[in-house]
Write a protein that holds these residues in place. Structure first.
Motif, short mmCIF file in Angstrom:
data_model
loop_
_atom_site.label_atom_id
_atom_site.label_comp_id
_atom_site.label_asym_id
_atom_site.label_seq_id
_atom_site.Cartn_x
_atom_site.Cartn_y
_atom_site.Cartn_z
N MET A 1 45.50 70.40 8.85
CA MET A 1 46.29 69.96 9.98
C MET A 1 47.21 68.80 9.59
SD MET A 1 43.71 70.09 13.21
CE MET A 1 44.77 70.58 14.53
N ARG A 2 46.70 67.95 8.71
CA ARG A 2 47.55 66.82 8.29
C ARG A 2 48.77 67.32 7.51
NH1 ARG A 2 45.36 61.85 9.27
NH2 ARG A 2 43.13 61.79 9.57
N VAL A 3 48.58 68.37 6.74
CA VAL A 3 49.70 68.93 5.98
C VAL A 3 50.74 69.48 6.95
CG1 VAL A 3 50.35 70.77 4.38
CG2 VAL A 3 48.28 69.44 3.97
N GLN A 4 50.27 70.18 7.97
CA GLN A 4 51.18 70.75 8.96
C GLN A 4 51.95 69.65 9.69
OE1 GLN A 4 49.23 73.09 11.93
NE2 GLN A 4 51.13 73.75 12.88
N SER A 5 51.27 68.59 10.08
CA SER A 5 51.96 67.51 10.79
C SER A 5 52.96 66.82 9.86
CB SER A 5 50.98 66.50 11.37
OG SER A 5 50.29 65.82 10.36
N GLY A 6 52.64 66.75 8.56
CA GLY A 6 53.59 66.18 7.60
C GLY A 6 54.85 67.02 7.49
N ARG A 7 54.67 68.33 7.48
CA ARG A 7 55.84 69.23 7.43
C ARG A 7 56.70 69.06 8.68
NH1 ARG A 7 52.30 74.19 5.85
NH2 ARG A 7 52.00 73.79 3.66
N GLN A 8 56.03 68.98 9.82
CA GLN A 8 56.78 68.82 11.06
C GLN A 8 57.51 67.49 11.08
OE1 GLN A 8 53.77 69.62 13.99
NE2 GLN A 8 54.15 71.81 13.93
N ARG A 9 56.91 66.46 10.51
CA ARG A 9 57.57 65.15 10.43
C ARG A 9 58.85 65.26 9.61
NH1 ARG A 9 59.16 61.57 13.12
NH2 ARG A 9 58.81 59.42 12.68
N LYS A 10 58.78 66.00 8.50
CA LYS A 10 59.98 66.19 7.67
C LYS A 10 61.06 66.95 8.43
CE LYS A 10 57.49 66.14 3.30
NZ LYS A 10 57.05 66.93 2.15
N GLU A 11 60.64 67.95 9.22
CA GLU A 11 61.61 68.70 10.01
C GLU A 11 62.28 67.81 11.06
OE1 GLU A 11 59.69 72.14 11.63
OE2 GLU A 11 59.26 72.98 9.66
N ILE A 12 61.50 66.93 11.67
CA ILE A 12 62.06 66.00 12.65
C ILE A 12 63.08 65.08 11.98
CG2 ILE A 12 61.52 64.01 14.12
CD1 ILE A 12 58.90 65.45 14.84
N LEU A 13 62.77 64.62 10.78
CA LEU A 13 63.71 63.75 10.07
C LEU A 13 65.01 64.50 9.75
CD1 LEU A 13 61.29 61.88 7.64
CD2 LEU A 13 62.46 60.95 9.65
N GLN A 14 64.90 65.77 9.41
CA GLN A 14 66.11 66.57 9.15
C GLN A 14 66.94 66.70 10.41
OE1 GLN A 14 64.50 70.22 7.61
NE2 GLN A 14 64.60 69.52 5.47
N LEU A 15 66.28 66.92 11.55
CA LEU A 15 67.00 67.02 12.81
C LEU A 15 67.69 65.70 13.15
CD1 LEU A 15 64.40 69.02 14.94
CD2 LEU A 15 66.56 69.87 14.01
N GLN A 16 67.00 64.59 12.88
CA GLN A 16 67.59 63.28 13.16
C GLN A 16 68.83 63.06 12.30
OE1 GLN A 16 64.28 60.66 12.44
NE2 GLN A 16 63.64 60.67 14.60
N ARG A 17 68.76 63.47 11.04
CA ARG A 17 69.92 63.32 10.15
C ARG A 17 71.10 64.16 10.65
NH1 ARG A 17 66.26 64.49 5.59
NH2 ARG A 17 65.15 62.56 5.25
N ALA A 18 70.79 65.30 11.27
CA ALA A 18 71.84 66.17 11.79
C ALA A 18 72.37 65.69 13.13
CB ALA A 18 71.31 67.60 11.92
#
Length: 62
Positions: A1-18
């Motif tokens: 689950m921690r791996v999944q939340s880490g991936r989602q965190r990275k996706e959120i950062l990508q959205l923020q950059r966009a």
């Protein structure tokens, strides 16, 4: 689950950059991380309650 939340965190950062708003996603991720922490605490409590199995070399139980 921690791996999944880490991936989602990275996706959120990508959205923020966009430049895409991520407030709701961040709240969801925060709730997920809180739930993971609660589950880990519960797991540790259950581990303490379990009897310790003694093992010898070779993996045999005595």
């Amino acid at each position: 689950m921690r791996v999944q939340s880490g991936r989602q965190r990275k996706e959120i950062l990508q959205l923020q950059r966009a430049g895409i708003p991520t407030a709701s996603a961040e709240l969801l991720l925060l709730r997920m991380q809180d739930k993971i922490d609660q589950l880990c605490i519960k797991r540790e409590e259950l581990k303490k309650e379990m009897p310790v199995e003694r093992r010898v070399l070779g993996g045999r139980k005595w």
